[in-house]
Design a protein around this motif. Sequence first.
Motif, PDB file in Angstrom:
ATOM      1  N   GLU A   1       0.847  -1.195   0.000  1.00  0.00           N
ATOM      2  CA  GLU A   1       0.000   0.000   0.000  1.00  0.00           C
ATOM      3  C   GLU A   1       0.878   1.239   0.000  1.00  0.00           C
ATOM      4  N   ASN A   2       0.283   2.342  -0.454  1.00  0.00           N
ATOM      5  CA  ASN A   2       0.937   3.640  -0.389  1.00  0.00           C
ATOM      6  C   ASN A   2       2.240   3.672  -1.200  1.00  0.00           C
TER       7      ASN A   2
ATOM      8  N   ARG B   1       3.302  -1.746   9.070  1.00  0.00           N
ATOM      9  CA  ARG B   1       2.592  -1.738   7.796  1.00  0.00           C
ATOM     10  C   ARG B   1       1.400  -0.800   7.842  1.00  0.00           C
ATOM     11  N   GLN B   2       0.639  -0.855   8.927  1.00  0.00           N
ATOM     12  CA  GLN B   2      -0.522   0.022   9.041  1.00  0.00           C
ATOM     13  C   GLN B   2      -0.095   1.480   9.147  1.00  0.00           C
TER      14      GLN B   2
ATOM     15  N   ALA C   1       0.806   2.581   5.682  1.00  0.00           N
ATOM     16  CA  ALA C   1      -0.351   2.703   4.794  1.00  0.00           C
ATOM     17  C   ALA C   1      -1.185   3.940   5.091  1.00  0.00           C
TER      18      ALA C   1
END
Length: 327
Positions: A194-195, A256-257, A260
């Motif tokens: 993501e991102n 990771r969160q 993101a």
Amino acid sequence: MISMDDGDANGMTEAATTAGPRSSSLLSSSSPSHSASQYLVIPGQVIATSSSDSSTTSFLRGHGTFVEQFDGQDRLVATVCGTVHRVNKLITVIPFCETLYQGHVGDLVVGRVTSVGTSRWTVTLLPQQKDASLPLSGVHLPGGAQRLRTAQDQREMRFFLKEGDLISAEVHKVQPSDGSLVLHTRSYRYTKLENGTLIRVPPALIPRQKNHYTTLIGNKLDVLWGTNGNIWIQRKMNDGGGEDAKDMADLQEQLRQEHATTPVDNDTRQSIARLRNAIECLRLVHAMATPENAETVYAKSLEMNLRPFHMLLPENTIRLTEFCRNA
């Protein structure tokens, strides 16, 4: 193009035209163990034959081939158009098609989840090829729990990955029957992506190397060089460590969160766009997409004071890639 003498050319013509593509074999037991000649074959053409009760004329099936039984003989038949390579008894066909991805165990790939089944996800690696599968047993459970997957885990599969998610994974197995790939993400560096930005190049332009996960541009950008031709670029994620597997799993999920949900600043966006266009320049001139080549094009664009979108102008692309085209 592969050059062949008159004898080779006549042999190829006879094998392909006189009695059909499966009329005769190219290799025999008297062929050298490390074949220097590279024969061109088409799908359906017989490469080698051996008797079922003979061990001296046997062969091992490699990529790009399959074995069929005919008149008490085992016949090795090509499944792709390419050149025959032989090492001892192992015979493989290296495909000519640059857009065809031939998976190997241990390959890093970048793909997109297209469907969720009862116990596995379907992942598209290339639009024109058969989809790969990611079994539920091949992913990490939340919290790094090490246990058998249950019916509850199957019902919550969309909590882990859903349709449209982009993931990085490793090839765990190549099915011998049809060549389909089975993936896994049991390493903490394989995760949902993501991102960042995705760029596609022909798989033939991604050479297999020791490390396909690199950090470039002054330790600012992480790049995943998928051997299937998909390249993922994102800002560098923070490093972390844990005392055990559970701590590592929790930490990686937290990082990771955080990655993101945190917006990318403008300078990093410019760097991502410039590196993305550097790789696109390499694709346009059919040059190998390697970390070294990408960084060289990136640095040269800065020397020429080019903005990222100016790098793809034909005259600029030629100047930026002159070093690799003349090598």
